[in-house]
Design a protein around this motif. Structure first.
Motif: not given
Length: 127
Positions: A57-64, A68-73
């Motif tokens: 579930h966490a991987s699907s959330l972070i992989g959305s 990706y936009l949150a990770l990039f920011g």
């Protein structure tokens, strides 16, 4: 009351913030963004410890796309805060206070943060 002929403050729409002020405000904002983004990292690590269903579930959330936009920011904030922190360490030893040097180091911080972000994402997406 008598009216005095004093200059008025510059209006917000006319006044242009100096680069150094913008960099200072951004440094503080990226510190807050890193704190908030670290909660996402803790969530991801906690889900890995909790079990495969929670991790999926966490991987699907972070992989959305939003993830990706949150990770990039978060990556931009991390590298900007890192580079600007190094700049502050240089200031702490008493170097770079002159205005031309301060502006030059500000542009170096922006360029280095952008370059480190691009390189990190290029390497991360190629794996």
């Amino acid at each position: 009351m008598t009216s005095r002929n004093r200059p008025l403050s510059p209006h917000v729409q006319i006044y242009r913030m100096p680069l150094l002020a913008i960099l200072s405000i951004t440094h503080r904002a990226t510190g807050v963004a890193l704190s908030i983004g670290t909660l996402l990292l803790v969530y991801w690590l906690g889900s890995a410890a909790y079990g495969p269903v929670a991790y999926a579930h966490a991987s699907s959330l972070i992989g959305s796309p939003i993830g990706y936009l949150a990770l990039f920011g978060w990556t931009v904030a991390l590298f900007y805060h890192l580079c600007n922190g190094i700049r502050h360490l240089i200031w702490d030893v008493g170097s770079g206070y002159e205005l031309p040097q301060a502006y030059r180091s500000g542009y170096v911080v922006l360029g280095a943060a952008a370059a480190l972000t691009v390189v990190t994402w290029a390497v991360g997406l190629s794996v």
